[in-house]
Scaffold this active site. Structure first.
Site, short mmCIF file in Angstrom:
data_model
loop_
_atom_site.label_atom_id
_atom_site.label_comp_id
_atom_site.label_asym_id
_atom_site.label_seq_id
_atom_site.Cartn_x
_atom_site.Cartn_y
_atom_site.Cartn_z
CG ASP A 172 -2.07 -0.74 1.06
OD1 ASP A 172 -2.33 -1.06 -0.19
OD2 ASP A 172 -2.80 -0.92 2.06
CE LYS A 173 0.37 8.55 -1.73
NZ LYS A 173 -0.48 9.48 -2.38
#
Length: 334
Positions: A155-156
């Protein structure tokens, strides 16, 4: 292991882009759903509409619909059309912490805040943009134009170790390792409260939430099997812990798997804006505010695999980034 959280189930989440409300009257109902909706969307081809429906971007009364062949019913449908992204990512000179690199692959310590690849809402500033600059032509087209070299993702706002391919042979080999779950990966999470048992295994099915298509959820049926092994390393706050440090290893890799499983155990990752429902203890809230911590406290700490070309066993560790280390230090004083 397929990718995680973060992870390799890298399907677009409905909700990104523009949402259209489409009203079907009694006169329009009864036909196939895709045929009935198409006149309301003059700028879309039927093939594009069918693809959007199959991605879970159509809902009726909040319930997702994924088969355009179903009979259309009277009601107001919501269709989310993702924002367009550039077909060819640009190389960008971005900071990149390289842990290992050879002619076939590269291993990096991805910082929180950097997306793995371009997507709606994140056109640049991604790991792909950085890799294109760092690796040059050797990365071009490996694994596809939009996500060259990417075989899994984080995930970012999840930090930690990632591997990317620099050759077609390495991309095929790494992809096979992930599909066979033949990758060692361990994550560290700082969570609210603590698991009831110090260690264990969570086995569920994970798929898109039927109530919110932007989220994943544990499902009674459907979805895909998800297995997470966990071990509590530290508890903070005395006999009734208000937070804990947990190490999770993945046997599968579903989108947001660790975040969903920790929330399922009643101890979501601290700072998680999606799965962190419920208010932490006052001391934990103050710790988060004091550190200005504004992401899920999750870090990919370990990655191990057999090099797909040389056969060498490789293993990499990434220590907690500064923001998580500072938060941990504060929690230890509770």
């Amino acid at each position: 292991m397929t990718a995680d959280d973060d992870i390799d189930d890298d399907l677009p989440l409905a909700g990104d882009g523009e949402t259209h409300d489409l009203v079907l009257t009694a006169e329009m109902a009864g036909d196939r759903l895709d045929r009935a909706l198409l006149p309301l969307l003059p700028d879309l081809s039927r093939a594009r509409l069918q693809a959007l429906i199959s991605e879970g971007r159509l809902s009726l009364d909040g319930q997702p619909l994924t088969d355009g062949k179903h009979k259309a019913r009277v009601g107001t449908y919501a269709l989310t059309i993702p924002a367009p992204v550039s077909a060819i990512p640009e190389a960008q000179n971005l900071p990149l912490e390289v842990l290992y690199e050879d002619a076939h692959l590269i291993v990096v310590n991805k910082p929180a805040g950097m997306a793995a690849h371009p997507a709606p809402g994140t056109a640049d500033g991604t790991l792909v943009n950085a890799l294109l600059f760092h690796c040059g032509d050797s990365l071009s087209g490996i694994g596809g134009v939009l996500r060259p070299g990417i075989v899994h993702r984080l995930d970012k706002d999840t930090s930690g170790v990632m591997v990317a391919a620099k050759s077609d042979a390495a991309h095929r080999g790494l992809s096979e390792l992930f599909s066979r779950h033949d990758i060692d990966r361990a994550y560290e999470a700082l969570v609210r409260g603590a698991p009831k048992t110090a260690s264990g295994t969570v086995t569920t099915r994970i798929g898109r939430s039927p109530h919110d298509r932007k989220k994943m959820a544990v499902l009674k049926s459907g979805g895909r099997e998800a297995i997470t092994h966990y071990r509590t390393l530290d508890r903070f706050g005395g006999d009734k812990p208000v937070a804990a440090r947990v190490r999770c290893t993945l046997e599968t890799g579903r989108t947001h798997q660790i975040r969903v499983h920790m929330a399922y155990l009643g101890c979501p990752c601290l700072g998680d804006p999606v799965y962190g429902s419920g208010a932490p203890h006052k001391g934990v809230v103050e710790a988060l505010k004091g550190q200005s911590f504004a992401r899920q406290a999750l870090h990919a700490a370990h990655l191990g695999f057999v090099h797909p070309i040389t056969g060498e066993r490789l293993a990499f560790e990434a220590p907690l980034p500064a923001d998580m280390a500072d938060l941990l230090s504060t929690l230890e004083s509770l």
